[in-house]
Design an enzyme around this catalytic site. Sequence first.
Site, mmCIF file in Angstrom:
data_model
loop_
_atom_site.group_PDB
_atom_site.id
_atom_site.type_symbol
_atom_site.label_atom_id
_atom_site.label_comp_id
_atom_site.label_asym_id
_atom_site.label_seq_id
_atom_site.Cartn_x
_atom_site.Cartn_y
_atom_site.Cartn_z
ATOM 1 N N HIS A 1 0.840 -1.206 0.000
ATOM 2 C CA HIS A 1 0.000 0.000 0.000
ATOM 3 C C HIS A 1 0.875 1.256 0.000
ATOM 4 O O HIS A 1 0.561 2.239 -0.667
ATOM 5 C CB HIS A 1 -0.878 0.049 1.258
ATOM 6 C CG HIS A 1 -1.877 -1.053 1.356
ATOM 7 N ND1 HIS A 1 -1.804 -2.040 2.315
ATOM 8 C CD2 HIS A 1 -2.992 -1.313 0.632
ATOM 9 C CE1 HIS A 1 -2.824 -2.859 2.177
ATOM 10 N NE2 HIS A 1 -3.559 -2.457 1.164
ATOM 11 N N SER B 1 -2.476 -7.912 3.460
ATOM 12 C CA SER B 1 -2.935 -7.644 4.831
ATOM 13 C C SER B 1 -3.255 -8.946 5.554
ATOM 14 O O SER B 1 -3.185 -9.023 6.780
ATOM 15 C CB SER B 1 -4.170 -6.753 4.809
ATOM 16 O OG SER B 1 -3.888 -5.556 4.118
#
Length: 288
Positions: free
Chosen positions: A33, A184
């Site tokens: 990210h 994640s």
Amino acid sequence: MRTIRTVAALRATRRDGETVALVPTMGYLHDGHLALIRAARQQADQVVVSLFVNPRQFNDPSDLDNYPRDEQRDAALASDAGADFLFAPTPDEVYPPGFATQVRVGGPLTEALEGAHRGAEHFHGVTTVVTKLLNMVAPDVALFGQKDAQQALVIRRLVTDLDMPVRIEVVPTVREPDGLALSSRNVRLGDDDRRRALALSRALRAAEGTVAAGTTDAAQVLTAARAAMTPFDVEPEYLALVDPEDLSPVGTVDQETLLAVAALVGPVRLIDNTILVPAGSPGTNGRH
Ligand code: PAF
């Protein structure tokens, strides 16, 4: 960096003549990210990172329940990477009472690979929320990761088909030093499963090596990839060679080909992919 919860407050931050980049996320930010946020920083005056765990794209309720969340940590990381705004709307801000619209991309782009295993509804959830986010933020550019290669194709189709005035940028996958693609969900891997998770990237590297050595037969490439997973005791949910634009299956790797893999490792479903470039072929056009 400011955290903003409503569309009205977000729109009030807009300044005439300034360009905006959007990095849509579901939070629990990792270096993948942060690479998107840094790339966004290079491309626009304002960088908005959205943080919304979208219930409509989870086909498995336990995956939604267990999805890691830590907004404070995300805010600090996004700020350090150069974001100006963290747009973290409530579920009601995104899906107000009475919400009745779904945005769907039809056909193989949503029905193949992930669509065949998780159901195309997953992508309909993604395209609905991405449409909402693009309308709420109205960015000039939105950035997505190559790790979700199919999602990126679906989103490109969406913005083309609906004439959405936004540029879509796809940023290369970021990996751990040992090759595991960042996700994640990786925090949910126990020690043994973390080791077993290498099966996916090892399969991709084996296929790349096989193609680099001159093999073009898709079955042989897949056999080499699958064999690389065996020592990790990981069975792929799918391991597929497909056209990188339309996801149709290919029998010969004589041009750039997407190799995509998904597997359940312990409690965590992981995906990864690479673009295979046959020996002597001109290159990757920057897609991975
Ligand atoms: O890739 C993701 O994290 C999500 O699918 C996205 C694009 C933020 C939509 O919820």
